[in-house]
Write a protein that holds these residues in place. Structure first.
Motif, short mmCIF file in Angstrom:
data_model
loop_
_atom_site.label_atom_id
_atom_site.label_comp_id
_atom_site.label_asym_id
_atom_site.label_seq_id
_atom_site.Cartn_x
_atom_site.Cartn_y
_atom_site.Cartn_z
N THR A 1 -4.43 -6.77 2.69
CA THR A 1 -5.72 -6.15 2.37
C THR A 1 -5.99 -6.31 0.87
OG1 THR A 1 -5.15 -3.91 1.62
CG2 THR A 1 -5.00 -4.33 3.99
N ASP A 2 -7.21 -5.94 0.47
CA ASP A 2 -7.55 -6.03 -0.95
C ASP A 2 -6.86 -4.97 -1.79
OD1 ASP A 2 -9.00 -3.98 0.16
OD2 ASP A 2 -10.84 -4.40 -0.95
N ILE A 3 -6.16 -4.02 -1.14
CA ILE A 3 -5.41 -3.04 -1.93
C ILE A 3 -3.92 -3.14 -1.62
CG2 ILE A 3 -7.37 -1.45 -2.15
CD1 ILE A 3 -5.95 0.30 0.01
N GLY A 4 -3.48 -4.28 -1.11
CA GLY A 4 -2.05 -4.48 -0.87
C GLY A 4 -1.72 -4.67 0.60
N ASP A 5 -0.43 -4.94 0.87
CA ASP A 5 0.01 -5.20 2.24
C ASP A 5 0.39 -3.89 2.93
OD1 ASP A 5 -0.31 -7.76 1.43
OD2 ASP A 5 1.83 -8.20 1.23
N LEU A 6 0.39 -3.93 4.25
CA LEU A 6 0.76 -2.74 5.01
C LEU A 6 1.40 -3.17 6.32
CD1 LEU A 6 0.44 0.42 5.23
CD2 LEU A 6 -1.64 -0.03 6.54
N ASN A 7 2.55 -2.56 6.62
CA ASN A 7 3.22 -2.84 7.89
C ASN A 7 2.77 -1.86 8.96
OD1 ASN A 7 5.47 -4.07 5.89
ND2 ASN A 7 5.48 -5.02 7.93
N TYR A 8 2.80 -2.33 10.18
CA TYR A 8 2.42 -1.43 11.28
C TYR A 8 3.41 -1.56 12.41
CZ TYR A 8 0.55 -5.83 13.20
OH TYR A 8 0.41 -7.11 13.64
N ASP A 9 3.48 -0.52 13.22
CA ASP A 9 4.19 -0.63 14.49
C ASP A 9 3.19 -0.98 15.59
OD1 ASP A 9 6.86 0.08 13.55
OD2 ASP A 9 5.97 2.03 13.13
N TYR A 10 2.04 -0.32 15.53
CA TYR A 10 0.96 -0.63 16.45
C TYR A 10 -0.30 -0.85 15.62
CZ TYR A 10 4.23 1.25 19.81
OH TYR A 10 5.36 1.47 20.55
N LEU A 11 -1.07 -1.82 16.06
CA LEU A 11 -2.31 -2.12 15.34
C LEU A 11 -3.48 -2.01 16.30
CD1 LEU A 11 -3.81 -3.26 12.83
CD2 LEU A 11 -3.38 -5.55 13.76
N VAL A 12 -4.53 -1.34 15.85
CA VAL A 12 -5.75 -1.25 16.66
C VAL A 12 -6.93 -1.81 15.86
CG1 VAL A 12 -7.31 0.23 17.96
CG2 VAL A 12 -4.89 0.84 17.77
N LEU A 13 -7.54 -2.84 16.39
CA LEU A 13 -8.76 -3.37 15.78
C LEU A 13 -9.97 -2.63 16.34
CD1 LEU A 13 -6.81 -5.99 15.46
CD2 LEU A 13 -9.01 -7.06 14.94
N ALA A 14 -10.65 -1.92 15.47
CA ALA A 14 -11.89 -1.24 15.87
C ALA A 14 -12.94 -1.64 14.86
CB ALA A 14 -11.67 0.26 15.89
N THR A 15 -13.00 -2.93 14.61
CA THR A 15 -13.81 -3.47 13.51
C THR A 15 -15.28 -3.61 13.86
OG1 THR A 15 -13.04 -5.60 14.30
CG2 THR A 15 -11.98 -4.73 12.35
N GLY A 16 -15.61 -3.37 15.14
CA GLY A 16 -17.03 -3.41 15.51
C GLY A 16 -17.61 -4.79 15.51
N SER A 17 -18.90 -4.86 15.19
CA SER A 17 -19.59 -6.15 15.26
C SER A 17 -20.41 -6.36 14.01
CB SER A 17 -20.50 -6.18 16.49
OG SER A 17 -21.37 -5.07 16.47
N GLU A 18 -20.83 -7.58 13.83
CA GLU A 18 -21.69 -7.90 12.70
C GLU A 18 -22.84 -8.76 13.21
OE1 GLU A 18 -18.56 -9.55 10.37
OE2 GLU A 18 -18.76 -11.55 11.22
N THR A 19 -23.84 -8.94 12.36
CA THR A 19 -25.02 -9.70 12.78
C THR A 19 -24.62 -11.15 13.09
OG1 THR A 19 -26.34 -8.31 11.37
CG2 THR A 19 -27.36 -10.33 12.12
N MET B 1 0.86 -1.19 0.00
CA MET B 1 0.00 0.00 0.00
C MET B 1 0.89 1.23 0.00
SD MET B 1 -3.19 0.62 2.60
CE MET B 1 -3.41 -1.13 2.85
N ASN B 2 0.35 2.27 -0.58
CA ASN B 2 1.11 3.46 -0.93
C ASN B 2 1.17 4.49 0.19
OD1 ASN B 2 2.48 4.52 -2.97
ND2 ASN B 2 0.74 4.83 -4.35
N ILE B 3 1.69 4.11 1.36
CA ILE B 3 1.75 5.07 2.47
C ILE B 3 3.22 5.47 2.65
CG2 ILE B 3 1.24 5.46 4.91
CD1 ILE B 3 -1.28 4.72 3.55
N PRO B 4 3.53 6.77 2.64
CA PRO B 4 4.93 7.18 2.76
C PRO B 4 5.55 6.74 4.09
CG PRO B 4 3.45 9.10 2.72
CD PRO B 4 2.61 7.91 2.49
N LYS B 5 6.85 6.51 4.07
CA LYS B 5 7.57 6.19 5.31
C LYS B 5 7.65 7.45 6.17
CE LYS B 5 9.88 2.03 4.72
NZ LYS B 5 9.89 1.40 3.44
#
Lengths: 431, 431
Positions: A95-113, A1-5
């Motif tokens: 992801t569907d638009i490419g890979d992405l590295n993180y230092d910290y990851l936060v899941l705020a994906t919510g809920s589904e039925t 994914m196209n995120i600058p360093k």
């Protein structure tokens, strides 16, 4: 994914709901790079989805562009992306638009039925967790009445004009109330050639009272309000199946013929592959996190909101899957991430229960505050005020306010539009 | 179809647009039975569709439930139906919900996009005649920018950020102006990681001026406004094809690479099988009608609005395909049908030209009144006032007004939401 360093640590937030947005706001101006990923380009105010389904509000007035929330934040990046895999040992997302590295990851994906594994139910019933789903339900409700006009078979007509809502939580209660008001105020005028007195609204609840997360007083009063509006409440009733026409229950002989079953009986955490090992997933399909919203065994991964469960002795089920814990956790985690990066000790999350509320209809709401409970007209005004307050955006507030005033004064709901037909297959209802 | 028999003659109106609704209103309370058929359950205010496409208005605020228009009218029936065939010798309609007999039939079917037989264009370009089409365009515009973020290839980015509008009528001009304002006011903030100065808006017009139905003064001023906003106008340029990536023209060497071609270059009458014989269909695929809007050879069939053409020596092309002739014809026909049933002589339709107008952007509009032309700020206020006035429904007016005030004060358009993704296939843009 196209995120600058960047020289700052990168925090990736998955999800722009209540938790993700309140976290992002806290991180603005801090020495971090933030990437927010969401499947949609908007934040969606879920508590009002039922009003979209029932034509009371336009969908756009309860959605807010995520890019606009972030627009003045330095070092913020939004990407419209669907995360398919978490590779935690590489600190990487697929992801569907490419890979992405993180230092910290936060899941705020919510809920589904949560259909609890019932595939027929998932296929044939309507859910109401997203805006497109709410619009589908709006279309179906209206299409049912148009369809009812095409037959003289009372049996078929009745099934088309029968609404079965499974789940007596706030969503089910609020939807049932709104449908009852439509039956009373709108249908007789819109469909003079149908006997709309035969419209049925059935609210089916597995436990012995509706709104079981609220006080008994609130439950009792809600049931009273609903019954006065003509909603039939079925308590202690478990639904077992729905083939698109007949609802079966565990109660002997109790079935419903309906073209519309709305499933509001459960949600579950929206997990992502790679971070769903059995030992970290608890009740409700939620990620077990500690008091800092940290996922066990992954000091750099956090979860907030519906998808996270802070299990303690007092709270064996975690906090309720509602807006308030999500907002508060997001804020607390924002401060904690800055502390963590600066090597300072983290502060545990402490939930401030601000109470809960539900509305049943005009002048009819129930409010449980921590030390005070009330119901009726004043509760209804409080409910409206609080919902307007938590809506994001001045324009949205104005448009919602105008709609509410209009609907109140005119006993009306003008967004009864079939913009994208749902196109249910009605053939099973023909004899 | 399930319409009760009545002692009054039955008038069937096909289409709930400007013509159909104004006709229906005139027939309220008369000794007739009226059946209104439409493919949608709402009236759609087409002049503002471009604002839906560009995130300035929510779709629900320019749509109005047809049943609500008719709700207090006695002997009125609405059916959501698609008419597939007119069997005029049996005075019967074939529809997707069954057959229906009529005593009098009124075609108010309006118009549809005219691709002039270019199948590639029809397949690959975006039209903007209906609310779903406008929402698809809104999604595509936004998806293009999200997609542009995913590549570093300037060539690909430029194609994704290039908008080609074919047709310099009011729709094309208004859309081009709105896109130019988005480029200036919204994109730099929403997409700080894109060089949005490279966004191009190309307006392609086959004739030698835009708004060629208006005065030369209006055309000149509009072109001036558009150019100041950064729109590139290509006059005397005919588009020949579009494969989803490259737009070809009849001008030597002139092509455009774009993910978005918006086709606003023509409309044609929306005819129905069975009433489309060559001798009654004239220029623009419209039904030739007499001064009473009566279809030649069918004294009981009428056509009003875009689908009808009253061809006279002064008006060899019929009246313009716009709201005003439709509204006026609908009203006149309403009176005439009552006269006809009562055996009285009919009054010929006389068009009162109230002028025409177009808006290019904030404080920028052009107005041609029959005896007076003006452009600029005042014209812009007049444009807004007139459009608010002709919108149906108090709530819609309020919501549109609030949005306009908000957008004006904040230089904003908040409905930039991808509710239902358009999902264009972008693979052709990859190298």
């Amino acid at each position: 994914m196209n995120i600058p360093k960047s020289n700052y640590p990168r925090i990736v937030i998955i999800g722009g709901g209540f938790a993700g947005i309140s976290l992002a706001k806290k991180l603005s101006g801090k020495e971090v790079q933030v990437v927010l990923l969401d499947k949609h380009n908007y934040h969606n105010f879920q508590p009002l989805l039922y009003q979209v389904s029932t034509g009371g509000l336009e969908p756009d007035s309860i959605a807010y562009p995520i890019r606009k929330v972030l627009k003045d934040f330095p070092n913020f990046y939004f990407r419209l992306a669907n995360v398919t895999q978490i590779v935690s040992d590489k600190k990487m997302l697929v992801t569907d638009i490419g890979d992405l590295n993180y230092d910290y990851l936060v899941l705020a994906t919510g809920s589904e039925t949560n259909f609890f594994g019932n595939a027929d139910m998932e296929k044939n019933s309507m859910a109401m967790k997203t805006i497109p789903q709410s619009l589908d339900l709006r279309s179906l409700i209206l299409e049912n009445f148009e369809q009812a006009l095409l037959t003289d078979e009372m049996h078929e007509r009745d099934a088309l004009m029968n609404f079965v809502i499974v789940g007596g939580g706030p969503t089910g209660v609020e939807l049932a109330g709104a449908l009852a008001e439509i039956k009373k105020g709108i249908l007789p005028k819109d469909y003079p050639d149908l006997d709309t007195r035969r419209v049925q609204i059935n609210l089916v609840q597995a436990s012995d009272r509706v709104l079981k997360e609220m006080s008994e007083q609130a439950s009792r009063k809600s049931e009273d309000f609903l019954e006065k509006l003509g909603v039939q409440i079925w308590k202690d009733t478990r639904v077992t199946g729905y083939d698109g026409k007949t609802v079966t229950t565990m109660t002997d002989g109790l079935t419903f013929e309906t073209a519309t079953l709305i499933w509001a009986a459960g949600v579950k955490g929206a997990l992502i592959n790679g971070l769903d090992a059995k030992d970290i997933v608890v009740r409700g399909n939620r990620l077990k996190v500690n008091q800092f919203n940290q996922v066990e065994g992954h000091p750099e991964i956090f979860a907030v909101g519906d998808v996270a469960s802070i299990v303690t002795e007092e709270n064996p089920c975690g906090h309720p899957m509602m807006a308030q814990p999500a907002i508060q956790q997001g804020r607390n985690l924002g401060d904690n991430l800055v502390r963590l990066i600066n090597g300072k000790p983290l502060k545990p999350f402490v939930y401030k229960d601000k109470g809960s509320m539900a509305t049943i209809g005009r002048n009819k709401a129930v409010v449980d505050l921590p030390n005070f409970r009330f119901q009726g007209v004043f509760a209804w005004f409080v409910w409206m005020f609080v919902h307007l307050f938590f809506l994001i955006g001045f324009r949205n507030r104005m448009v919602v306010f105008i709609n509410w005033v209009y609907n109140y004064v005119r006993f009306d709901r003008e967004a009864r539009l079939i913009i994208r037909p749902y196109k249910k297959d009605y053939s099973a209802f023909k004899d």
